[in-house]
Write an enzyme that holds these catalytic residues in place. Structure first.
Site, PDB file in Angstrom:
ATOM      1  CE  LYS A  26      19.620  29.700  50.390  1.00  0.00           C
ATOM      2  NZ  LYS A  26      20.397  30.798  49.948  1.00  0.00           N
ATOM      3  CB  ALA A 113      25.622  26.695  40.954  1.00  0.00           C
ATOM      4  N   GLY A 114      22.491  28.455  41.940  1.00  0.00           N
ATOM      5  CA  GLY A 114      21.813  29.742  41.745  1.00  0.00           C
ATOM      6  C   GLY A 114      21.708  30.589  42.997  1.00  0.00           C
ATOM      7  CG  LEU A 116      17.429  30.446  43.938  1.00  0.00           C
ATOM      8  CD1 LEU A 116      16.738  30.135  42.612  1.00  0.00           C
ATOM      9  CD2 LEU A 116      16.635  31.496  44.701  1.00  0.00           C
ATOM     10  N   GLY A 118      19.058  24.857  45.899  1.00  0.00           N
ATOM     11  CA  GLY A 118      18.338  23.751  45.265  1.00  0.00           C
ATOM     12  C   GLY A 118      18.872  22.377  45.661  1.00  0.00           C
ATOM     13  CB  ALA A 121      15.609  22.309  48.004  1.00  0.00           C
ATOM     14  CG  ASP A 153      21.448  26.650  52.905  1.00  0.00           C
ATOM     15  OD1 ASP A 153      21.796  27.324  53.890  1.00  0.00           O
ATOM     16  OD2 ASP A 153      21.793  26.917  51.737  1.00  0.00           O
TER      17      ASP A 153
HETATM   18  P1  ATP Z   1      24.358  26.786  48.148  1.00  0.00           P
HETATM   19  O1  ATP Z   1      23.388  25.901  48.886  1.00  0.00           O
HETATM   20  O2  ATP Z   1      25.793  26.383  48.339  1.00  0.00           O
HETATM   21  O3  ATP Z   1      24.108  28.250  48.274  1.00  0.00           O
HETATM   22  P2  ATP Z   1      23.402  27.034  45.466  1.00  0.00           P
HETATM   23  O4  ATP Z   1      21.991  27.317  45.798  1.00  0.00           O
HETATM   24  O5  ATP Z   1      24.175  28.168  44.892  1.00  0.00           O
HETATM   25  O6  ATP Z   1      24.169  26.398  46.660  1.00  0.00           O
HETATM   26  P3  ATP Z   1      22.917  24.346  44.484  1.00  0.00           P
HETATM   27  O7  ATP Z   1      22.152  24.164  43.227  1.00  0.00           O
HETATM   28  O8  ATP Z   1      22.234  24.042  45.758  1.00  0.00           O
HETATM   29  O9  ATP Z   1      23.486  25.830  44.468  1.00  0.00           O
HETATM   30  O10 ATP Z   1      24.194  23.414  44.408  1.00  0.00           O
HETATM   31  C1  ATP Z   1      25.520  23.773  44.393  1.00  0.00           C
HETATM   32  C2  ATP Z   1      26.341  22.602  43.842  1.00  0.00           C
HETATM   33  O11 ATP Z   1      26.031  21.394  44.533  1.00  0.00           O
HETATM   34  C3  ATP Z   1      26.042  22.314  42.379  1.00  0.00           C
HETATM   35  O12 ATP Z   1      26.886  23.040  41.545  1.00  0.00           O
HETATM   36  C4  ATP Z   1      26.303  20.810  42.255  1.00  0.00           C
HETATM   37  O13 ATP Z   1      27.614  20.571  41.843  1.00  0.00           O
HETATM   38  C5  ATP Z   1      26.163  20.258  43.660  1.00  0.00           C
HETATM   39  N1  ATP Z   1      24.970  19.385  43.818  1.00  0.00           N
HETATM   40  C6  ATP Z   1      24.948  18.163  44.324  1.00  0.00           C
HETATM   41  N2  ATP Z   1      23.718  17.644  44.333  1.00  0.00           N
HETATM   42  C7  ATP Z   1      22.905  18.558  43.818  1.00  0.00           C
HETATM   43  C8  ATP Z   1      21.507  18.597  43.549  1.00  0.00           C
HETATM   44  N3  ATP Z   1      20.690  17.586  43.827  1.00  0.00           N
HETATM   45  N4  ATP Z   1      21.027  19.723  43.004  1.00  0.00           N
HETATM   46  C9  ATP Z   1      21.847  20.770  42.736  1.00  0.00           C
HETATM   47  N5  ATP Z   1      23.161  20.766  42.953  1.00  0.00           N
HETATM   48  C10 ATP Z   1      23.710  19.680  43.491  1.00  0.00           C
END
Ligand code: ATP
Length: 315
Positions: A26, A113-114, A116, A118, A121, A153
């Site tokens: 997203k 941690a981008g 997005l 992930g 998702a 999310d």
């Molecule tokens: P947010 O939803 O908080 O905006 P984001 O998009 O910046 O997060 P994500 O990749 O969704 O980042 O994940 C943030 C943190 O969640 C990661 O640094 C990781 O430690 C933890 N995490 C746990 N499970 C997962 C997964 N399946 N994929 C990615 N990160 C995960």
């Protein structure tokens, strides 16, 4: 493993083969962050938009719950009980009172941690895949309820499309607009940004002598979407977290500048960053902007994407 349903039951059937679910990343077209509340949360008013950057989660029958992965973040992302995939599978099993038995495999493309979402998702994909594998037959709304206990999310990533999110972002209202495909360029950064740190930085900036101007409202963004004109949409895009992400990662200013120089209609930080997204007028234009960003060498990789995309779906 005990079969929860006999052959004569009316309950949904278990799935015997692999269940493969594709789930989008997203971006936030509008991210309005309210003041810090006494419970430590910020009230959000956001417009989510699902784009064509996907993770894929496969669930197979197993004698226990296991998780393996390939792709983005392999070797970095913990595959233990802290992983949002494991938490989602356990939460669904607890809600539906079935044993949490599955062999789960993640093919990851969405950077860690981008900004997005992930991880959310992947949790959304897990809920859908395990619901089918286990034959627990929850509706998408019920899956979203389970998801919301894990991450704000997740309900949107089950739903997809373009939607207004309120509360902590978990209360979703779809935005009904004539179907329009928007073209984006996603500039993926080296390394992530911690979402709590970005919110903390925003609180700090807001308490300072020069607090950042809040972005406009979600209504203007929704009105802009209906006009189906990239220039109009560009003027309405906004992210309250952007000044905080820029303060923590000043080099993001170079990414935004390079995208604009490469001809993007506009660019902004995605959610809590550090990914930046750029709006293009069509697919060819998006390709040019991505090439310009890649040539500028300001990000790990710039890729094109389209939106809106459906949420988690079985492939
Ligand atoms: P947010 O939803 O908080 O905006 P984001 O998009 O910046 O997060 P994500 O990749 O969704 O980042 O994940 C943030 C943190 O969640 C990661 O640094 C990781 O430690 C933890 N995490 C746990 N499970 C997962 C997964 N399946 N994929 C990615 N990160 C995960």
């Amino acid at each position: 493993m005990t079969e929860a349903w006999g052959p004569d039951d009316d309950e949904p059937r278990r799935h015997h083969g692999p269940v493969r679910v594709r789930v989008p990343a997203k971006i936030n077209l509008h991210l309005g962050v309210g003041p810090l509340r006494s419970d430590g949360f910020h009230e959000l008013n956001t417009v989510y938009h699902a784009i064509s950057l996907f993770d894929e989660l496969t669930a197979r029958p197993g004698d226990t719950l296991t998780l393996t992965m390939e792709g983005e973040g392999t070797g970095t992302l913990a595959l233990d009980e802290t992983n949002l995939i494991m938490r989602a599978a356990r939460a669904l099993a607890a809600r539906t009172r079935v044993p949490a038995y599955a062999r789960l495999h993640l093919r990851k493309t969405i950077p860690l941690a981008g900004g997005l979402a992930g991880g959310s998702a992947d949790a959304a994909a897990t809920l859908l895949a395990c619901d089918l594998l286990w034959g627990t037959g929850l509706s998408r709304e019920e899956l979203a309820e389970v998801g919301a206990t894990i991450g704000s999310d997740i309900p949107f990533l089950l739903h997809g499309g373009t939607a207004l999110g309120t509360g902590h972002g978990e209360a979703i209202s779809p935005i009904l607009a004539r179907p329009t495909t928007w073209h984006w360029v996603v500039a993926i950064a080296d390394g992530g940004l911690s979402t709590p740190e970005v919110y903390g930085k925003l609180d700090e900036l807001r308490a300072s002598a020069w607090p950042p101007q809040p972005v406009g409202d979600a209504d203007s963004l929704m009105a802009a979407l209906r006009q189906r004109d990239p220039e109009v949409l560009a003027a309405a895009l906004g992210n309250d977290l952007q000044p905080a992400a820029l303060a923590l990662r000043p080099a993001l200013a170079d990414v935004l500048k390079a995208g604009n120089e490469a001809g993007a209609v506009t660019g902004l930080v995605s959610g809590s960053g550090p990914t930046c997204v750029f709006l293009a007028t069509d697919a060819a234009h998006a390709g040019q902007v991505a090439a310009g960003l890649n040539a500028a060498g300001v990000c790990r990789e710039a890729v094109t994407a389209r939106g809106p995309m459906p949420g988690a779906r079985v492939t």
